[in-house]
Design a protein around this motif. Structure first.
Motif, short mmCIF file in Angstrom:
data_model
loop_
_atom_site.label_atom_id
_atom_site.label_comp_id
_atom_site.label_asym_id
_atom_site.label_seq_id
_atom_site.Cartn_x
_atom_site.Cartn_y
_atom_site.Cartn_z
N ILE A 1 50.32 5.04 51.31
CA ILE A 1 49.07 4.35 51.65
C ILE A 1 48.11 4.35 50.46
N GLN A 2 47.76 3.17 50.03
CA GLN A 2 46.75 3.04 48.96
C GLN A 2 45.40 2.74 49.60
N PHE A 3 44.37 3.41 49.11
CA PHE A 3 43.04 3.24 49.68
C PHE A 3 42.17 2.33 48.81
N PHE A 4 41.47 1.41 49.47
CA PHE A 4 40.55 0.50 48.77
C PHE A 4 39.22 0.47 49.51
N GLU A 5 38.14 0.59 48.77
CA GLU A 5 36.82 0.37 49.37
C GLU A 5 36.53 -1.12 49.25
N THR A 6 36.15 -1.70 50.38
CA THR A 6 35.98 -3.16 50.37
C THR A 6 34.65 -3.56 51.01
N SER A 7 34.25 -4.75 50.68
CA SER A 7 33.14 -5.38 51.40
C SER A 7 33.43 -6.87 51.49
N ALA A 8 33.60 -7.33 52.72
CA ALA A 8 33.78 -8.78 52.91
C ALA A 8 32.46 -9.48 52.61
N LEU A 9 31.36 -8.79 52.91
CA LEU A 9 30.03 -9.37 52.66
C LEU A 9 29.81 -9.62 51.17
N GLU A 10 30.13 -8.62 50.36
CA GLU A 10 29.83 -8.71 48.92
C GLU A 10 31.07 -9.02 48.09
N ASN A 11 32.16 -9.32 48.76
CA ASN A 11 33.40 -9.67 48.07
C ASN A 11 33.83 -8.57 47.08
N ILE A 12 33.99 -7.39 47.62
CA ILE A 12 34.42 -6.25 46.80
C ILE A 12 35.80 -5.78 47.29
N GLY A 13 36.72 -5.65 46.37
CA GLY A 13 37.98 -4.93 46.62
C GLY A 13 39.04 -5.62 47.46
N ILE A 14 38.70 -6.75 48.07
CA ILE A 14 39.64 -7.34 49.02
C ILE A 14 40.84 -7.98 48.32
N ASP A 15 40.58 -8.74 47.27
CA ASP A 15 41.71 -9.32 46.51
C ASP A 15 42.64 -8.23 46.02
#
Ligand code: GTP
Length: 211
Positions: free
Chosen positions: A186-200
């Protein structure tokens, strides 16, 4: 010369209601975000084509869904870069409803999945606890042949809220990191759909793990 068809990869996105699964997917596939909450009913999928560098480096994902849009990176002078390690994939990403009453979706949604994104809300401790249950549910329903080798990513979404809810979110983040450390796939990513962080980065890593 005609290109070969992209390789189809089925990905599933799971997590509690309201953690932002649909928002992450909308951001990744359609480059959109809405603050309005509309519960997902049942399950649905979106598709996105992109090129993945199977050698380990993940290029930025390519917006758009036509093969031409997804044709990949270019060198400084604008000419296409050819690499034998680039693999053209079509991601079919299943978005399932997190609400309790929709949880009995049946194994058809999980079966044949090549990768799974687990999503929780960094400001909601229960949603992280439940991510573990979602993982168990997935393994039960999808029954991958080698569960310990199956590719998962964990998205700690709404990282934008950490600015206002600092210490509480920090504690949840540390729990998430500790959990991922005990589950090596499992790789962990901090994301924000609001601010477009980490999702790609998260979705590209998952696609690469699923190759
Ligand atoms: P279900 O369909 O019920 O399973 O929910 P879901 O997990 O798909 O959540 P959804 O994407 O609908 O988002 C729920 C709410 O959280 C919406 O109001 C979104 O606008 C909001 N939201 C999603 N992502 C973020 C984020 O990164 N930051 C913030 N602040 N809000 C977000």
């Amino acid at each position: 010369m005609e290109r070969a068809s992209p390789r189809l990869l089925k990905l599933v996105i799971l997590g509690d209601s309201g953690v932002g699964k649909t928002s992450c997917l909308e951001r990744f596939v359609n480059r959109r975000f809405s603050l309005q909450y509309k519960a997902t009913i049942g399950a649905d999928f979106l598709t996105k084509e992109l090129e993945i560098d199977a050698s380990g480096f993940a290029p930025e994902s390519v917006a758009g869904s036509t093969p031409e849009d997804a044709a990949g990176s270019h060198s400084d002078d604008g000419s296409p870069q050819q690499s034998e390690q680039l693999q053209w994939v079509c991601l079919q990403i299943w978005d399932t409803a997190g609400q309790e009453r929709f949880q009995s979706l049946g194994s058809a949604f999980y079966r044949g999945a090549d990768g799974c994104a687990l999503v929780f809300d960094l400001s909601n401790s229960d949603s992280l606890t439940n991510a573990e249950s979602w993982l168990e549910e997935f393994l039960l329903q999808a029954a991958p042949p080698v569960p310990s080798a199956f590719p998962f990513v964990l998205l700690g979404n709404k990282v934008d809220l950490m600015r206002s809810r600092g210490a509480a979110c920090e504690h949840i983040r540390e729990r998430a990191l500790a959990w991922c450390a005990t589950h090596h796939r499992i790789q962990f990513f901090e994301t924000s759909a609001l601010e477009n962080i980490g999702i790609d980065q998260a979705m590209t890593a998952l696609a690469r793990g699923a190759l």
